[in-house]
Design an enzyme around this catalytic site. Sequence first.
Site, PDB file in Angstrom:
ATOM      1  N   ASP A 190      -7.144  -5.447 -19.485  1.00 51.27           N
ATOM      2  CA  ASP A 190      -5.774  -5.705 -19.050  1.00 51.27           C
ATOM      3  C   ASP A 190      -4.848  -6.024 -20.205  1.00 51.27           C
ATOM      4  O   ASP A 190      -5.231  -6.665 -21.171  1.00 51.27           O
ATOM      5  CB  ASP A 190      -5.753  -6.866 -18.050  1.00 51.27           C
ATOM      6  CG  ASP A 190      -6.257  -6.424 -16.688  1.00 51.27           C
ATOM      7  OD1 ASP A 190      -5.614  -5.532 -16.108  1.00 51.27           O
ATOM      8  OD2 ASP A 190      -7.286  -6.950 -16.236  1.00 51.27           O
ATOM      9  N   GLU A 224      -4.340  -3.953  -3.464  1.00 53.29           N
ATOM     10  CA  GLU A 224      -5.344  -4.330  -4.459  1.00 53.29           C
ATOM     11  C   GLU A 224      -5.078  -5.762  -4.879  1.00 53.29           C
ATOM     12  O   GLU A 224      -3.980  -6.094  -5.323  1.00 53.29           O
ATOM     13  CB  GLU A 224      -5.231  -3.441  -5.702  1.00 53.29           C
ATOM     14  CG  GLU A 224      -6.107  -2.225  -5.653  1.00 53.29           C
ATOM     15  CD  GLU A 224      -6.123  -1.491  -6.989  1.00 53.29           C
ATOM     16  OE1 GLU A 224      -5.776  -2.089  -8.022  1.00 53.29           O
ATOM     17  OE2 GLU A 224      -6.463  -0.301  -6.976  1.00 53.29           O
TER      18      GLU A 224
END
Lengths: 405, 269
Positions: free
Chosen positions: B60, B49
């Site tokens: 995040d 990824e």
Amino acid sequence: MAITAEKIIGTQPDDRGHFGVYGGLFVAETLMEPLKDLRLAYEKYMQDPEFLKELDEDLANYVGRPSPIYFARRWSRELGGARVYLKREDLNHTGAHKVNNTIGQALLAKRMGKTRIIAETGAGQHGVATATVAARMGLECVVYMGAVDIVRQEANVYRMKLLGAEVRSVESGSKTLKDALNEAMRDWVTNIDDTFYIIGTVAGPHPYPAMVRDFQTVIGREAREQIQQQTGRLPDALVACVGGGSNAIGLFYPFLDDAAVDIYGVEAAGDGLETGHHAAPLCAGQPGVLHGNRTYLMEDKDGQIIETHSISAGLDYPGVGPEHAWLKDTGRAQYVAITDEEALGAFHALTKIEGIIPALESSHALAYAAKLAPAMESDQIILVNLSGRGDKDMHTVAALEGIEI
Amino acid sequence: MSRISQRFNDLREQGKTALIPFITAGDPTPGITVGLMHDMVSSGADLIELGVPFSDPMADGPVIQRASERALEHHVSLHDIFQMVKTFRERDQNTPVVLMGYLNPIEVMGYATFAGAASAAGVDGVLIVDIPPEEGEELLQSLRDKAIDQIYLLAPTSTPDRIGQICNVAGGFVYYVSVKGVTGSSQLDTAAVAEKLEQIREKTALPVGVGFGIKDAATAAAVSQLADAVVVGSVLVSRVEALQETPDEIGPALAEILSGMRRAMDAVH
């Protein structure tokens, strides 16, 4: 896609939060159910007479509504042209329109059984308005604020702390309002079960843009009645500053079906649109997706959000409420921009001529009214939303003039 | 069959769980990323990824936020990332590559342009954090036209109805976010994860990956007994951050973490 229908009020957003192609719900999966719960609660309580009664009582007895409209006679005469009326949101408890919304959302939070309130703030006005209602209801309150804004709005930081809120400094990104919003979202996703996120403007994912609008339309509902009582007619033009755009939509919305009323939203041109140092996504940006909705943004060619500049922290935001994006595209409202310097000019003019110290945000609206008025007839009326008072801006203005206070 | 499905089929035959590392493209510098991808494959990664940096990474935690900021100092764009994947494919035609990021850079590029360029570069899947299926029909179609899998997140807050709705449109695998929170959160509750995976598997035959909160070899091994894939991000990215001044050490450091996880995961199968 100009609007041909007579009626606009009540048509937007659709049931998934879209204002035309704007708005919507662009968030991570974890937030989808909590946002659905919020939407259902908001839809339920906005029909609930008990809830609306409590809201009205709080707005009357705690906030001090209705706020008056005031004919700025001397200033109008000096401008020469239209008569300028001010909707005095600066007289609200906590000094700005922000509290109209925080009262509403806090009542909703209580009914949803949430015990902890979070908020983002730029100028600190929304943070103060949130800390205020949290104090009154005995709810825990955390306010996220960019490190840069904490420095330029020191007094509001202290007010929030006095009110019992924890102010968390946000050090990521540009360290301003957009980053505070990111951080508040991160807190929310982590503490979904007990936390209610009070967004301060008509941005964010559905239902926030519609919900915040609905809480702020008290401004326009009152003003529409008051101006008719005082002058016997509707105004020719409405003017309000637009950062995220909650004070503007609050004033505009009840007038959207009055086709003869021109509507002007005033963005922050900062050092000038041509310099790139501004906060005017509607005037000089392009559509994109940020903070849960599709709207006009300040972004670079790669889709990265760029840093904004405005003398007023409350307008220093790279996005704008999706309903404004829609009103721009449909042509129902016009969006213009005022530089830092022009805003300061209006700030001083209103202070000296009317004895009213306006917030720097609201000074953008005043500066545009000052441009419009001379080109209009003396029997015409401009209604400006004086969204907040300038006490919080004393340090900023003094520093620009080389004065230490 | 897509490279992602092929990889999961092969692993299933071998009785293994996929190990999926995440790094941010261009962190700490653009030149290092392709080398790190190869290093991760040789130390046990089954799929990679690659984070697309964004100025406002709302989902995040601080570790991956800072990775985005480091990459954006070098103005790493989607075009740069396509070039990285293209270069990676010169030596590796088998390891699937998934781009993970936020919608706006793709929105600005245009969905069809993005899908075409991603496919030409050798990208196999795309995971966009902030586009639920309700808003994503047009993008999904653009990706399907180019045979790119759109990978969706599922969360502890996803109801059975939503799980069904998402699995109906998901491709490649589904990614279960194991905690309420942002990337790099702690406290993964394996019992709760097991229960949720059962609900997910009732709705889909797609492989299920688990991420957010995989800290070390022990949690990787524990999750590998439940899931079809273990996704590890913040623990790697924080090593990248710690070693940014000595970039030659980053590859070996990531390899050490991943091979430890690989061994621990394989040992429990």
